[in-house]
Design an enzyme around this catalytic site. Sequence first.
Site, mmCIF file in Angstrom:
data_model
loop_
_atom_site.group_PDB
_atom_site.id
_atom_site.type_symbol
_atom_site.label_atom_id
_atom_site.label_comp_id
_atom_site.label_asym_id
_atom_site.label_seq_id
_atom_site.Cartn_x
_atom_site.Cartn_y
_atom_site.Cartn_z
ATOM 1 N N ILE A 157 0.843 -1.207 0.000
ATOM 2 C CA ILE A 157 0.000 0.000 0.000
ATOM 3 C C ILE A 157 0.876 1.254 0.000
ATOM 4 O O ILE A 157 0.590 2.223 -0.712
ATOM 5 C CB ILE A 157 -0.974 -0.009 1.205
ATOM 6 C CG1 ILE A 157 -1.915 -1.225 1.107
ATOM 7 C CG2 ILE A 157 -1.788 1.281 1.248
ATOM 8 C CD1 ILE A 157 -2.814 -1.430 2.317
ATOM 9 N N ASP A 176 11.024 2.665 6.390
ATOM 10 C CA ASP A 176 10.607 1.268 6.469
ATOM 11 C C ASP A 176 11.714 0.526 7.211
ATOM 12 O O ASP A 176 12.888 0.682 6.887
ATOM 13 C CB ASP A 176 10.422 0.681 5.065
ATOM 14 C CG ASP A 176 9.764 -0.687 5.117
ATOM 15 O OD1 ASP A 176 8.600 -0.791 4.695
ATOM 16 O OD2 ASP A 176 10.409 -1.653 5.581
ATOM 17 N N THR A 244 -4.572 5.695 7.391
ATOM 18 C CA THR A 244 -5.503 4.709 6.827
ATOM 19 C C THR A 244 -5.064 3.304 7.244
ATOM 20 O O THR A 244 -5.497 2.319 6.643
ATOM 21 C CB THR A 244 -5.529 4.794 5.276
ATOM 22 O OG1 THR A 244 -4.198 4.610 4.793
ATOM 23 C CG2 THR A 244 -6.081 6.111 4.787
ATOM 24 N N ALA A 245 -4.183 3.239 8.268
ATOM 25 C CA ALA A 245 -3.624 1.938 8.675
ATOM 26 C C ALA A 245 -4.477 1.300 9.766
ATOM 27 O O ALA A 245 -5.414 0.539 9.469
ATOM 28 C CB ALA A 245 -2.177 2.119 9.103
ATOM 29 N N ARG A 246 -4.184 1.620 11.012
ATOM 30 C CA ARG A 246 -4.982 1.153 12.140
ATOM 31 C C ARG A 246 -5.081 2.271 13.164
ATOM 32 O O ARG A 246 -4.165 3.082 13.288
ATOM 33 C CB ARG A 246 -4.347 -0.094 12.788
ATOM 34 C CG ARG A 246 -4.635 -1.380 12.023
ATOM 35 C CD ARG A 246 -6.113 -1.763 12.054
ATOM 36 N NE ARG A 246 -6.435 -2.934 11.260
ATOM 37 C CZ ARG A 246 -6.790 -2.915 9.970
ATOM 38 N NH1 ARG A 246 -6.845 -1.773 9.318
ATOM 39 N NH2 ARG A 246 -7.093 -4.024 9.337
ATOM 40 N N ASP A 270 -9.005 7.566 8.703
ATOM 41 C CA ASP A 270 -9.960 6.583 8.175
ATOM 42 C C ASP A 270 -10.166 5.457 9.184
ATOM 43 O O ASP A 270 -11.106 4.688 9.078
ATOM 44 C CB ASP A 270 -9.420 6.010 6.853
ATOM 45 C CG ASP A 270 -10.401 5.039 6.198
ATOM 46 O OD1 ASP A 270 -11.565 5.427 5.980
ATOM 47 O OD2 ASP A 270 -10.005 3.881 5.916
ATOM 48 N N GLU A 275 -13.112 1.069 17.060
ATOM 49 C CA GLU A 275 -14.144 0.928 16.012
ATOM 50 C C GLU A 275 -15.092 -0.190 16.433
ATOM 51 O O GLU A 275 -14.658 -1.171 17.007
ATOM 52 C CB GLU A 275 -13.483 0.565 14.682
ATOM 53 C CG GLU A 275 -12.693 1.708 14.076
ATOM 54 C CD GLU A 275 -12.085 1.333 12.731
ATOM 55 O OE1 GLU A 275 -12.606 0.429 12.045
ATOM 56 O OE2 GLU A 275 -11.065 1.940 12.368
ATOM 57 N N HIS A 293 -13.438 4.134 7.938
ATOM 58 C CA HIS A 293 -12.705 2.906 7.564
ATOM 59 C C HIS A 293 -13.172 2.387 6.191
ATOM 60 O O HIS A 293 -13.701 1.273 6.083
ATOM 61 C CB HIS A 293 -12.886 1.827 8.639
ATOM 62 C CG HIS A 293 -11.801 0.775 8.600
ATOM 63 N ND1 HIS A 293 -11.391 0.091 9.702
ATOM 64 C CD2 HIS A 293 -11.049 0.286 7.577
ATOM 65 C CE1 HIS A 293 -10.444 -0.772 9.372
ATOM 66 N NE2 HIS A 293 -10.219 -0.672 8.070
ATOM 67 N N ILE A 294 -12.963 3.213 5.176
ATOM 68 C CA ILE A 294 -13.402 2.840 3.829
ATOM 69 C C ILE A 294 -12.237 2.687 2.849
ATOM 70 O O ILE A 294 -12.436 2.704 1.633
ATOM 71 C CB ILE A 294 -14.422 3.867 3.255
ATOM 72 C CG1 ILE A 294 -13.821 5.291 3.265
ATOM 73 C CG2 ILE A 294 -15.734 3.809 4.006
ATOM 74 C CD1 ILE A 294 -14.605 6.285 2.407
ATOM 75 N N GLY A 295 -11.012 2.544 3.387
ATOM 76 C CA GLY A 295 -9.840 2.451 2.506
ATOM 77 C C GLY A 295 -9.978 1.392 1.427
ATOM 78 O O GLY A 295 -9.651 1.616 0.261
ATOM 79 N N ALA A 296 -10.458 0.232 1.798
ATOM 80 C CA ALA A 296 -10.565 -0.876 0.838
ATOM 81 C C ALA A 296 -11.974 -1.010 0.270
ATOM 82 O O ALA A 296 -12.261 -1.953 -0.456
ATOM 83 C CB ALA A 296 -10.173 -2.184 1.522
HETATM 84 C C1 3PG Z 1 -7.717 -3.970 5.625
HETATM 85 O O1 3PG Z 1 -6.986 -4.255 6.569
HETATM 86 O O2 3PG Z 1 -7.799 -4.693 4.607
HETATM 87 C C2 3PG Z 1 -8.500 -2.703 5.650
HETATM 88 O O3 3PG Z 1 -8.402 -2.073 6.875
HETATM 89 C C3 3PG Z 1 -9.947 -2.871 5.214
HETATM 90 O O4 3PG Z 1 -10.786 -3.373 6.205
HETATM 91 P P1 3PG Z 1 -12.303 -3.753 5.827
HETATM 92 O O5 3PG Z 1 -12.248 -4.983 4.979
HETATM 93 O O6 3PG Z 1 -13.002 -3.967 7.105
HETATM 94 O O7 3PG Z 1 -12.873 -2.610 5.035
#
Ligand code: 3PG
Length: 321
Positions: A157, A176, A244-246, A270, A275, A293-296
């Site tokens: 990512i 990293d 957008t990680a954790r 995010d 949560e 939490h909408i990254g994916a």
């Molecule tokens: C992940 O770790 O893949 C992301 O945080 C997405 O999480 P989600 O599938 O609950 O949207």
Amino acid sequence: MKILANDGLSAEGISALEKAGFEVQTTFVPQDQLIDYVNNNHIEVLLVRSATKVRKDLFDACANLKFVGRGGVGMDNIDVEYGRSKGVKVMNTPGASSISVAELVIAHCFTLARFLHQANRKMPVEGVANFKNLKKKYEAGSELRGKTIGIVGMGRIGQQTARYALGCGMKVIFFDRSKAEITVTLDIFGAGEVPVTLKGYALEEVVKQSDFISLHVPAQADGKAVIDAEMLKNVKPTAYIINTARGGSVDEAALAEAIKNGKIAGAALDVFNNEPTPDDALLQIEEISLTPHIGAATAEAQDRIGLEMADIIIEAMSVKA
Ligand code: 3PG
């Protein structure tokens, strides 16, 4: 063989699994009923995203469970090693969502640079009565081109985020633990593949130099924040942090305090501690651009995740499509 996709699965993934002879259920079973449901319905494959937790008690209680799949990247909601020690296969889909997460990061960068998050909150309320003042308030925006983005964690990512940032004309630096340098390849329409070599720095240096700091690290085993109160002292007062990680990757209380005291310009979040019930006070800070939490969570990423998961299950369960 019965599969329960408790946090859902894309139609393409379901179809691939059904063609291979699996029965796929997408009923949502609440956490406190999950063990009984898995046992009473002879579920052998349990699929989750980040919402459903698969802890030791479930592995202990569900003797027929053969496979736990995480449709996505982070496995912090699953006791992975414990499950594997009990003979359950536990797997995720690490590559499928990188583009979507990277695009969300860049969306937040543009949002922060032009105060879209603030203007979107104010315009419906004050747009008619107070247009001129709002224009004045939000006209101090800046361009991304020429700014420095510091990527913390240069995995899949992080690298995808670097590609998008380079495409915007940003300078990209990174931290990293295991990489001092990396070459990412940009696939540019009309120009083919262009390799760009990026240099790694110490975390503190990345934090000091960056206008935008984007986190791409897994949940830390010790639960400690990667950007804690001490590390926040190195951030430029004009900089932004994007997480957008954790939730735990940034110390939320220290971040809120730094914003309040003008030590940092703002942030985009995010992901959150606790949560799905994040800290309400954090959500009220107007300098933070917020998403739940909408990254994916794009159609494309979920389709890729569904298909990748179907392939993994078919392979792991030795069922031929
Ligand atoms: C992940 O770790 O893949 C992301 O945080 C997405 O999480 P989600 O599938 O609950 O949207």
